[in-house]
Design a protein around this motif. Structure first.
Motif, mmCIF file in Angstrom:
data_model
loop_
_atom_site.group_PDB
_atom_site.id
_atom_site.type_symbol
_atom_site.label_atom_id
_atom_site.label_comp_id
_atom_site.label_asym_id
_atom_site.label_seq_id
_atom_site.Cartn_x
_atom_site.Cartn_y
_atom_site.Cartn_z
ATOM 1 N N TYR A 84 -28.110 15.554 -36.330
ATOM 2 C CA TYR A 84 -28.272 16.999 -36.199
ATOM 3 C C TYR A 84 -26.968 17.668 -35.764
ATOM 4 C CZ TYR A 84 -33.406 16.899 -36.559
ATOM 5 O OH TYR A 84 -34.703 16.765 -36.995
ATOM 6 N N SER A 85 -26.726 18.866 -36.304
ATOM 7 C CA SER A 85 -25.524 19.613 -35.965
ATOM 8 C C SER A 85 -25.418 19.873 -34.468
ATOM 9 C CB SER A 85 -25.523 20.941 -36.731
ATOM 10 O OG SER A 85 -24.451 21.764 -36.337
ATOM 11 N N MET A 86 -26.527 20.247 -33.835
ATOM 12 C CA MET A 86 -26.467 20.585 -32.412
ATOM 13 C C MET A 86 -26.340 19.348 -31.523
ATOM 14 S SD MET A 86 -26.239 23.839 -32.135
ATOM 15 C CE MET A 86 -25.061 23.502 -33.456
ATOM 16 N N VAL A 87 -26.751 18.190 -32.020
ATOM 17 C CA VAL A 87 -26.487 16.946 -31.294
ATOM 18 C C VAL A 87 -24.998 16.628 -31.359
ATOM 19 C CG1 VAL A 87 -26.900 14.452 -31.270
ATOM 20 C CG2 VAL A 87 -28.812 16.032 -31.560
ATOM 21 N N LYS A 88 -24.381 16.859 -32.517
ATOM 22 C CA LYS A 88 -22.926 16.688 -32.635
ATOM 23 C C LYS A 88 -22.200 17.634 -31.672
ATOM 24 C CE LYS A 88 -23.199 13.932 -36.336
ATOM 25 N NZ LYS A 88 -22.996 12.466 -36.211
ATOM 26 N N GLN A 89 -22.697 18.876 -31.591
ATOM 27 C CA GLN A 89 -22.082 19.838 -30.683
ATOM 28 C C GLN A 89 -22.205 19.378 -29.239
ATOM 29 O OE1 GLN A 89 -20.223 22.394 -31.098
ATOM 30 N NE2 GLN A 89 -20.312 23.494 -29.155
ATOM 31 N N ALA A 90 -23.378 18.884 -28.869
ATOM 32 C CA ALA A 90 -23.577 18.396 -27.498
ATOM 33 C C ALA A 90 -22.634 17.251 -27.184
ATOM 34 C CB ALA A 90 -25.032 17.955 -27.315
ATOM 35 N N LYS A 91 -22.521 16.302 -28.105
ATOM 36 C CA LYS A 91 -21.618 15.168 -27.894
ATOM 37 C C LYS A 91 -20.179 15.641 -27.711
ATOM 38 C CE LYS A 91 -19.941 10.921 -30.162
ATOM 39 N NZ LYS A 91 -20.186 10.034 -29.012
ATOM 40 N N GLN A 145 -31.174 24.932 -31.972
ATOM 41 C CA GLN A 145 -30.729 25.586 -30.749
ATOM 42 C C GLN A 145 -30.289 24.543 -29.719
ATOM 43 O OE1 GLN A 145 -33.600 28.325 -29.155
ATOM 44 N NE2 GLN A 145 -33.255 29.840 -30.759
ATOM 45 N N LEU A 146 -29.112 24.733 -29.196
ATOM 46 C CA LEU A 146 -28.601 23.936 -28.074
ATOM 47 C C LEU A 146 -28.380 24.889 -26.915
ATOM 48 C CD1 LEU A 146 -27.470 21.241 -26.938
ATOM 49 C CD2 LEU A 146 -25.216 21.971 -27.791
ATOM 50 N N ILE A 147 -29.164 24.731 -25.864
ATOM 51 C CA ILE A 147 -29.115 25.638 -24.721
ATOM 52 C C ILE A 147 -28.130 25.110 -23.688
ATOM 53 C CG2 ILE A 147 -30.454 26.669 -22.835
ATOM 54 C CD1 ILE A 147 -32.933 26.328 -24.649
ATOM 55 N N SER A 148 -27.223 25.974 -23.252
ATOM 56 C CA SER A 148 -26.259 25.576 -22.217
ATOM 57 C C SER A 148 -26.376 26.498 -21.017
ATOM 58 C CB SER A 148 -24.825 25.621 -22.770
ATOM 59 O OG SER A 148 -24.462 26.943 -23.134
ATOM 60 N N PHE A 150 -26.231 27.817 -28.491
ATOM 61 C CA PHE A 150 -25.448 27.488 -29.677
ATOM 62 C C PHE A 150 -26.393 27.286 -30.860
ATOM 63 C CE2 PHE A 150 -22.849 26.145 -26.125
ATOM 64 C CZ PHE A 150 -21.564 26.554 -26.486
ATOM 65 N N THR A 151 -25.973 27.708 -32.045
ATOM 66 C CA THR A 151 -26.737 27.491 -33.271
ATOM 67 C C THR A 151 -25.793 27.021 -34.376
ATOM 68 O OG1 THR A 151 -26.449 29.796 -33.978
ATOM 69 C CG2 THR A 151 -28.441 29.266 -32.701
ATOM 70 N N PRO A 152 -26.305 26.334 -35.405
ATOM 71 C CA PRO A 152 -25.444 25.873 -36.506
ATOM 72 C C PRO A 152 -24.720 27.043 -37.157
ATOM 73 C CG PRO A 152 -27.570 24.790 -36.623
ATOM 74 C CD PRO A 152 -27.694 25.853 -35.564
ATOM 75 N N ASN A 153 -23.456 26.832 -37.474
ATOM 76 C CA ASN A 153 -22.595 27.840 -38.094
ATOM 77 C C ASN A 153 -22.325 29.033 -37.189
ATOM 78 O OD1 ASN A 153 -21.983 26.805 -40.784
ATOM 79 N ND2 ASN A 153 -24.176 27.008 -41.172
ATOM 80 N N GLY A 154 -22.665 28.900 -35.900
ATOM 81 C CA GLY A 154 -22.408 29.978 -34.966
ATOM 82 C C GLY A 154 -20.984 29.937 -34.431
ATOM 83 N N ASN A 155 -20.733 30.780 -33.466
ATOM 84 C CA ASN A 155 -19.395 30.825 -32.866
ATOM 85 C C ASN A 155 -19.209 29.686 -31.874
ATOM 86 O OD1 ASN A 155 -18.764 33.237 -34.241
ATOM 87 N ND2 ASN A 155 -19.781 34.464 -32.646
ATOM 88 N N LEU A 206 -18.319 26.594 -32.095
ATOM 89 C CA LEU A 206 -18.748 25.233 -32.398
ATOM 90 C C LEU A 206 -17.547 24.324 -32.600
ATOM 91 C CD1 LEU A 206 -21.766 25.506 -34.869
ATOM 92 C CD2 LEU A 206 -21.780 25.398 -32.373
ATOM 93 N N TYR A 207 -17.679 23.086 -32.202
ATOM 94 C CA TYR A 207 -16.658 22.085 -32.471
ATOM 95 C C TYR A 207 -16.736 21.649 -33.943
ATOM 96 C CZ TYR A 207 -15.425 21.569 -27.549
ATOM 97 O OH TYR A 207 -14.956 21.801 -26.270
#
Length: 382
Positions: free
Chosen positions: A142-149, A285-288, A298-303, A305-306
């Motif tokens: 998942y994109s947001m799992v990649k972002q979390a990592k 959704q990745l909540i921080s 954070f959301t996919p293709n949002g601002n 993002l790594y």
């Protein structure tokens, strides 16, 4: 490379849920074609499955042994490049071993093997063969799992201090295995599933997600497992305490008898600068949360993002991506690596679960079972 990769499949015949998932996921990015298969231990069913998938008669095989040896004899331009193994747990090791020893790369469903001994042997076979091996822990796709990592790796959360992970399902809350339910019947059978029930089926996903996002190894666990289904011998529920290698603490709750739950995989990571929360049933959704900043989602293709997250976001923002796309990411990253290898190039850090993750999963199962048998004593991975 100028062509698509050619995939063979072992298992996943008529009526198979996971085989169909793998075929769809492998096709999403247009990098892979299914060219052959041994789809069932029943030769007639295997050939019939091949026909339904529009494969030529001479590429639908009656057994995985026949397929591997026959494909090996084909010209390099025609034979399969890798094989995808989508059988129950007890049928992972032998096909993977035979494929690797005959020069084929492997994608394998999880958990990797039936026993820890098979897992360790398979790791050595992969190393000797020089071939690629991917394990389909699809939730890492998942994109947001990649972002979390990436956020953890880049220090955004600071030092990781606490982890909470859960994987709750309710589909085994009644004895569906007694009604002829195919998916249930093999999962509750230690001869086909191994020594872990829910541990192997969903617990390994939770374990892998913790280690993937945090980059930390689980050092030891204390497990309290439950068997609630009538006449079952394998765990269908469990609560575990985790000690991470950096001193962080964690909890894990897994269940397949949590009535009303569907696929409630969720994880929270707490650092000394910020925290993250992700839920598989709301995967975009990745909540921080932060010390002196407002909550941010954070959301996919949002601002902000790594690149690792952007690289696996296939469609415009606001269009949900889910289970199949996450599965497809495993295939995409594996295919990208394999194409590079075939072109004589090198990818320094390919991003997909490997045979080492498979060994970790088996170590997790065995440590949890041992801990539970010893009144939930702290137990290290062996």
């Amino acid at each position: 490379m100028g062509r698509r990769l050619k995939m063979g499949m072992i298992g996943g015949g008529i009526g198979s849920f996971i085989g169909d998932v793998h075929r769809k996921a492998a096709a999403i990015d247009g990098m892979i074609d299914l060219v052959c298969g041994a789809f069932s231990s029943d030769a007639e069913k295997s050939i019939k499955s091949g026909k339904e998938l529009f494969l030529s008669d001479n590429r639908s095989y009656s057994s995985f042994e026949e397929m591997i040896f026959a494909e090996k004899l084909l010209p390099e331009a025609e034979r399969m490049d890798f094989v995808s193994i989508v059988t129950p747990n007890h049928m992972h090791f032998e096909p993977a071993k035979l494929a690797l020893e005959n020069g084929f790369n492997v994608v394998c469903d999880k958990p990797m093997t039936l026993t820890i001994e098979e897992a360790v042997e398979l790791e050595m076979i992969v190393e000797r063969s020089g071939k690629l091996f991917a394990l389909t822990h699809n939730y890492t796709g998942y994109s947001m799992v990649k972002q979390a990592k990436s956020m953890v790796f880049n220090g955004d959360l600071g030092n990781i201090r606490k982890i909470q992970v859960q994987y709750l399902q309710g589909w085994l809350s009644t004895s569906v295995e007694k009604t002829g339910h195919k998916q249930a019947s093999w999962r509750i059978d230690p001869k086909r599933s191994g020594i872990g029930g829910a541990l192997g089926d969903i617990g390994t996903h939770a374990e892998n997600l913790v280690e993937y996002i945090t980059g930390l190894k689980i050092d030891e666990i204390a497990a309290d497992l439950g068997v609630f289904g009538d006449d079952r011998v394998l765990d269908d529920d469990g609560n575990l305490l985790l000690r991470m290698e950096n001193g962080a603490k964690g909890t894990m709750s897994i269940s397949q008898i949590a009535l009303g739950e569907e696929n409630n995989l969720a994880i929270k990571i707490y650092g000394d600068k910020g925290s993250l929360e992700w839920q598989q049933e709301n995967p975009n959704q990745l909540i921080s949360r932060w010390l002196e900043q407002p909550l941010k989602v954070f959301t996919p293709n949002g601002n902000d993002l790594y690149p690792e997250a952007l690289n696996v976001s296939r469609i415009p923002a606001g269009h949900p991506e889910g289970y199949l796309e996450a599965f497809a990411t495993i295939y995409k990253n594996f295919a990208t690596h394999l194409m590079a290898v075939l072109e004589g190039k090198n990818i320094e850090k390919p991003d997909y679960p490997t045979v080492k993750d498979g060994v970790r999963g088996m170590q997790f199962i065995y440590a949890a079972v041992e801990s539970d048998k010893n009144n939930s004593t702290w137990t290290k991975f062996k």
